[in-house]
Design an enzyme around this catalytic site. Structure first.
Site, PDB file in Angstrom:
ATOM      1  N   HIS A  44       0.810  -1.219   0.000  1.00  0.00           N
ATOM      2  CA  HIS A  44       0.000   0.000   0.000  1.00  0.00           C
ATOM      3  C   HIS A  44       0.848   1.276   0.000  1.00  0.00           C
ATOM      4  CE1 HIS A  44       0.424  -0.181   4.492  1.00  0.00           C
ATOM      5  NE2 HIS A  44       0.348   1.132   4.376  1.00  0.00           N
ATOM      6  N   ASP A 101       0.041  -7.795   1.846  1.00  0.00           N
ATOM      7  CA  ASP A 101       0.460  -6.388   1.825  1.00  0.00           C
ATOM      8  C   ASP A 101       1.987  -6.350   1.814  1.00  0.00           C
ATOM      9  OD1 ASP A 101       0.505  -3.659   1.850  1.00  0.00           O
ATOM     10  OD2 ASP A 101      -0.130  -3.441   3.937  1.00  0.00           O
ATOM     11  N   SER A 119       4.260   3.027   7.618  1.00  0.00           N
ATOM     12  CA  SER A 119       3.961   1.854   6.796  1.00  0.00           C
ATOM     13  C   SER A 119       5.184   1.403   6.006  1.00  0.00           C
ATOM     14  CB  SER A 119       2.827   2.175   5.822  1.00  0.00           C
ATOM     15  OG  SER A 119       1.616   2.364   6.495  1.00  0.00           O
TER      16      SER A 119
END
Length: 260
Positions: A67, A112, A206
């Site tokens: 992402h 992910d 992230s």
């Protein structure tokens, strides 16, 4: 008397929450400049926006979260202070990006992960060195290190000049299931955090590494609505479960598929 007790309990809860929020790379301190040679800062080339972090796993490859992807990515190595870069800082751009099937085929609890091939290799230096992939999975109860240039507040985006680090615990997957009922019975993710709250990755962290007992084990993926909140641990893509996929792509087998 009952009303007074209820009001007192509410006040205690409010004070507890306020304390956790204020402690909220929420709840951490500035990383030692020498402890994150493998940490990579990711940017969108077209906008210049900061996208998160990644981990250098060999001179030509970076592992991060799917992402974090943008069409063209700039990667900075050997970075500590954004305002006053180290003299050995190096910059590269993405040459190729690899996902589990596609750049959109991931969920909060699966796939992910993104592998980035650089346009040219980076050179080891005082502040740049790859981090090895794990040879075995982590154990519940392990102390894990989180790090990144993510926001220091869960109420507004306050990105620091330097990366922050904190220690959290590797928890049982059931702890994440209790916090997030939508999670499936099994997942190729790790559950990590402090159940009492106060330390957590947050927006901007992230893609960064989860390092358990000194070994690279996870990729920061997602967490609760509020960072570092009580009994809302974070979810990290489990690197060990994707070893075959990672190593096959690096070896040139780009048709390999991720584990189910």
């Amino acid at each position: 008397m009952v009303l007074i007790r209820v009001l007192a309990n509410l006040l205690i809860l409010q004070l507890s929450y306020a304390q956790k929020s204020s402690e909220l790379v929420i709840g951490g301190d500035e990383c030692n400049i020498n402890e994150h040679r493998f940490l990579v800062a990711l940017y969108d080339v077209s906008s210049g926006d900061f996208r998160g972090s990644g981990t250098l796993i060999n001179p030509e490859w970076v592992l991060t979260a799917a992402h974090c992807e943008t069409e063209e990515m700039k990667l900075q190595f050997g970075l500590h202070s954004k305002r006053v870069p180290n003299k050995d800082k190096q910059t590269r751009v993405s040459k190729e990006k690899f996902f589990c099937e596609s750049n959109e085929n991931y969920t909060k609890w699966n796939k992910d992960i993104m592998l980035i091939k650089l346009n040219r290799p980076v050179k080891n230096s005082a502040h740049i060195e790859p981090l090895s992939l794990p040879s075995s999975p982590p154990s519940v109860g392990s102390v894990c290190r989180i790090m990144g240039w993510g926001t220091l507040s869960d109420t507004e985006m306050i990105l620091p000049d330097v990366p922050h680090c904190a220690n959290i615990n590797l928890l049982n997957y059931s702890d994440c299931q209790a916090a997030y009922p939508e999670l499936p019975a099994k997942s190729r993710t790790l559950c990590a955090g402090i159940l009492e709250g106060g330390k957590d990755t947050c927006s901007g962290d992230s893609g960064g590494p989860l390092i358990c007992n000194g070994t690279f084990q996870g990729i920061a993926s997602w967490g609760g609505t509020l960072c570092g909140y009580v009994r809302e641990p974070g979810s990290y893509t489990k690197v060990f479960d994707h070893l075959d996929w990672i190593q096959s792509i690096i070896a040139g087998n780009t048709n390999v598929t991720c584990p189910l």
